[in-house]
Structures are given as structure tokens and as C-alpha cells.
Design a protein around this motif. Sequence first.
Motif, mmCIF file in Angstrom:
data_model
loop_
_atom_site.group_PDB
_atom_site.id
_atom_site.type_symbol
_atom_site.label_atom_id
_atom_site.label_comp_id
_atom_site.label_asym_id
_atom_site.label_seq_id
_atom_site.Cartn_x
_atom_site.Cartn_y
_atom_site.Cartn_z
ATOM 1 N N HIS A 36 0.827 -1.210 0.000
ATOM 2 C CA HIS A 36 0.000 0.000 0.000
ATOM 3 C C HIS A 36 0.862 1.262 0.000
ATOM 4 O O HIS A 36 0.482 2.268 -0.604
ATOM 5 N N ILE A 37 1.996 1.202 0.690
ATOM 6 C CA ILE A 37 2.821 2.410 0.825
ATOM 7 C C ILE A 37 3.383 2.833 -0.525
ATOM 8 O O ILE A 37 3.406 4.019 -0.861
ATOM 9 N N LEU A 86 0.599 4.461 -2.404
ATOM 10 C CA LEU A 86 0.336 5.822 -1.921
ATOM 11 C C LEU A 86 1.367 6.809 -2.445
ATOM 12 O O LEU A 86 1.036 7.954 -2.789
ATOM 13 N N GLU A 87 2.621 6.386 -2.507
ATOM 14 C CA GLU A 87 3.665 7.256 -3.071
ATOM 15 C C GLU A 87 3.307 7.656 -4.501
ATOM 16 O O GLU A 87 3.430 8.831 -4.882
ATOM 17 N N VAL A 97 0.276 10.137 -4.602
ATOM 18 C CA VAL A 97 0.671 11.512 -4.241
ATOM 19 C C VAL A 97 1.444 12.154 -5.382
ATOM 20 O O VAL A 97 1.190 13.304 -5.759
ATOM 21 N N ASP A 117 -0.688 14.572 0.044
ATOM 22 C CA ASP A 117 0.074 13.904 1.089
ATOM 23 C C ASP A 117 -0.296 14.463 2.458
ATOM 24 O O ASP A 117 -0.408 15.671 2.649
ATOM 25 N N ASN A 159 -3.570 0.818 7.578
ATOM 26 C CA ASN A 159 -2.982 1.867 6.740
ATOM 27 C C ASN A 159 -3.987 2.981 6.460
ATOM 28 O O ASN A 159 -3.610 4.155 6.376
ATOM 29 N N LEU A 188 -3.532 6.967 7.459
ATOM 30 C CA LEU A 188 -3.759 8.097 6.551
ATOM 31 C C LEU A 188 -4.740 9.098 7.166
ATOM 32 O O LEU A 188 -4.522 10.314 7.102
ATOM 33 N N VAL A 225 3.242 10.027 3.536
ATOM 34 C CA VAL A 225 3.708 8.752 2.990
ATOM 35 C C VAL A 225 5.123 8.430 3.458
ATOM 36 O O VAL A 225 5.438 7.276 3.783
ATOM 37 N N LEU A 279 4.928 7.059 6.915
ATOM 38 C CA LEU A 279 4.402 5.695 6.900
ATOM 39 C C LEU A 279 5.463 4.696 6.448
ATOM 40 O O LEU A 279 5.595 3.608 7.009
ATOM 41 N N ARG A 280 6.219 5.072 5.438
ATOM 42 C CA ARG A 280 7.303 4.202 4.964
ATOM 43 C C ARG A 280 8.305 3.949 6.097
ATOM 44 O O ARG A 280 8.746 2.810 6.318
ATOM 45 N N ARG A 292 4.351 0.767 -6.054
ATOM 46 C CA ARG A 292 4.538 1.997 -6.830
ATOM 47 C C ARG A 292 4.440 1.701 -8.330
ATOM 48 O O ARG A 292 3.762 2.409 -9.083
#
Length: 374
Positions: A21-22, A25-26, A29, A36, A52, A56, A62, A65-66, A363
Motif C-alpha cells: 500500500h505504501i 500511496l507514493e 501523491v 500527502d 494503513n 492516513l 507517505v 508511513l514508509r 509503486r
Amino acid sequence: MMKQKKKALVLSGGGARGAYHIGVLEALVEAGWMQDGQGPDIIAGTSIGAINAAALASGLGVAHLRQLWMQMHTEDVHRLSDDLPPLSRPLVRFLLRSVLTSQAHGGAEGYALPDSERGQSAQKLFGRLVDLFRARPFRSLLDTAPWRTTLAGWMDFSRINGPAAPALLIAATDLQTGRLEVFCNRPLAGRPAQQIAMDHLMASSSIPIVYPWTELGGGKYWDGAVLANTPLDPVIDLAGDDELDILVVMMTPWDADPTLLRERAGIMPQDLVQALTLTLDWALLASYHVAFEALEQHNRLADALARLADAAQRLNDPTLLPPGHLPQPIALPTVIAPDHLMPLDWIIDYEEVTHERLFALGREDAMRALAARG
């Protein structure tokens, strides 16, 4: 003036694969689909997707979160349950060694069956397992107390339940009725907004038998993925007549060619954990197909009723008018998902190397999905 579409993000379950998911999300954004630290208008999640999603809604960026994912290891998520009978604990710890020990804390490679167990006959070892299944009370193999402690550092519940947060929907399964329960920080389906708390996140993440159920408001709850890995219906209900741009993030290939899947599947499950993981993969995928088909049926009904209303107007025959409010068609979601099965072990692999791989894969898949829809 045309009303702007609401954006909704639906995050599926999948255990440690939630690092995927991360990466998604990157990409979102970077592409400008969401801001973000703010998120889209609506976020829905199940299991690790609920975690997650709540992060958010807490306002985490992001990059933050990473960082949190990179700091997290198996020991920060679960430990062997105190429900297990003392005599069976050494054997169960050995059988679940890959689930209980991270590389950061020594790994499981050198974990051997204790000397006290090695000399036991097969009959006695089998007896230990029988004792395990006869245990009273028994709720789970693993305890998630470490996960509560870890997540306490992630979440800002005052923000989640305030006006600055996006709408947050969290799916769980009522284990006593078998019904889907959706907790929401906004009014939903005639119910007032709920105050989302840690127990709601734990309820959505309580994998049956593996993790203990969560008691909440007089009910007992298991993982929402049992019934709805991608809770589309409550998202649509919450949006009402607003147009929606829905992105669904899955961690199982949802429309891949079956022949290609067979070619890329690799080895068959090699142990109990891998077998359970593959079973969960297909159950989660089936859950989404059901949700997607229901959405297509909704659109067919909306189209048929619109045609009927048009005929009533042209023929000046009000008896043809369908009763009540006409449902509006809903644009089909954009699905972000890998095009092949992830390694089975990744669902329990809270290691930095695997997280990095999942970041990159999420990604890449998100960029591909966004490019395909123009």
C-alpha cells in the motif's frame, strides 16, 4: 457548474504485504490523485488495509508511513498466545518459528525443536497437538498485544474522529452472527458517526484462529476479510448521489490470465503457513469478484430503470415510472494490483528487504494502472 467527483480509496487485507500500500500511496501523491498527509475524501480498509487507512486518516504522510513500516518487525506484531496449554507451547513455537522470529532478532534458521521434545515419540507429539485443540479456553494461536503497542504510536484518534480527517470506513466480521460490520467516523446507513478507536482496528485485523477475536460494544469480531476484503458497498452508500472516482488496491492478481498464473505460480505450498496463505489469497480474491459483480449489477439496474423512466415520460404514462429514487450508475473502480502472485511467505514477512520490494512493486503497479486509465 459541474460537481467535482469524490475520491475514494479502498485498501484490501493481506498481512505483512500491507507494505505494498505504501508504494501505491507514493505513486498516488506523485500523480496528484491525493494530497500527502490528507488523503482522499473517503478511505475504506480491511485488516492491514484498515491499519494503513487509519494511519492516513491520522494525517501521516507517505514518507512517515514508509519509515514506520521499515521499523516494524514480527515481534512488534504478535507473539505466541497465552491460551496455549503449557505442554504444547514448545512444539507450537517450533512449528510457527517462521511466524514468530524476524531476521532483525536472530531469525528462525537456527531454531531447533527443544531437547525435551526431540526424544518424544510420534504418538506423544501427536498427543501434544491434540491437547492444543482441546484447550479451554482457546481463542488463538498468536497474541496481538504487541500490535496494539506498535499502532498506538501510529494513530491520532482525535484527528480520525474530527472534521479534518477524511471519511474512514473499517470492515469487520461479527463472529456470532456472520454479518459484515462497517465502522465509520461519519454517519452511514442511518447510523450516527462512530468514535473510531484502537479496538475497531484490532477487530478488522483479527484473523480467525490465528489472532484472538476483539470484543467491541458487546459483540465479538473477526477480520473483515472473512466477508469483505474490499468493502465497496459501504463506500457507495456513504457517497450517496455524489459521483465517485474509486481506486481499489489489492495484493492478489484479480484479472490475470489463468494460464499465465499457473506458469508463474512457482512451487506449491511447502508447509502449513504457506497452505493457509494461498487459501487466504483465493478467498480474498473471490470477495472482490463478488463486490465487483454486485457493482455491475447495480449499473445494469440503474440503466434499466432510467430507460423505463424515459419511456414513461415519452408516453406520458406515469404508471410506468419506477417507484422511489432512481439509482445512479457508478463508474467502475480502477484496480491497482500485481499481475502475478506474490511469494506466499510475504504475508507474514515483516522484514526490511521484503518491505522495500513491496514498496517498489506497489509503486510500479499503481503507475501502470493510472497510466492505463489516462
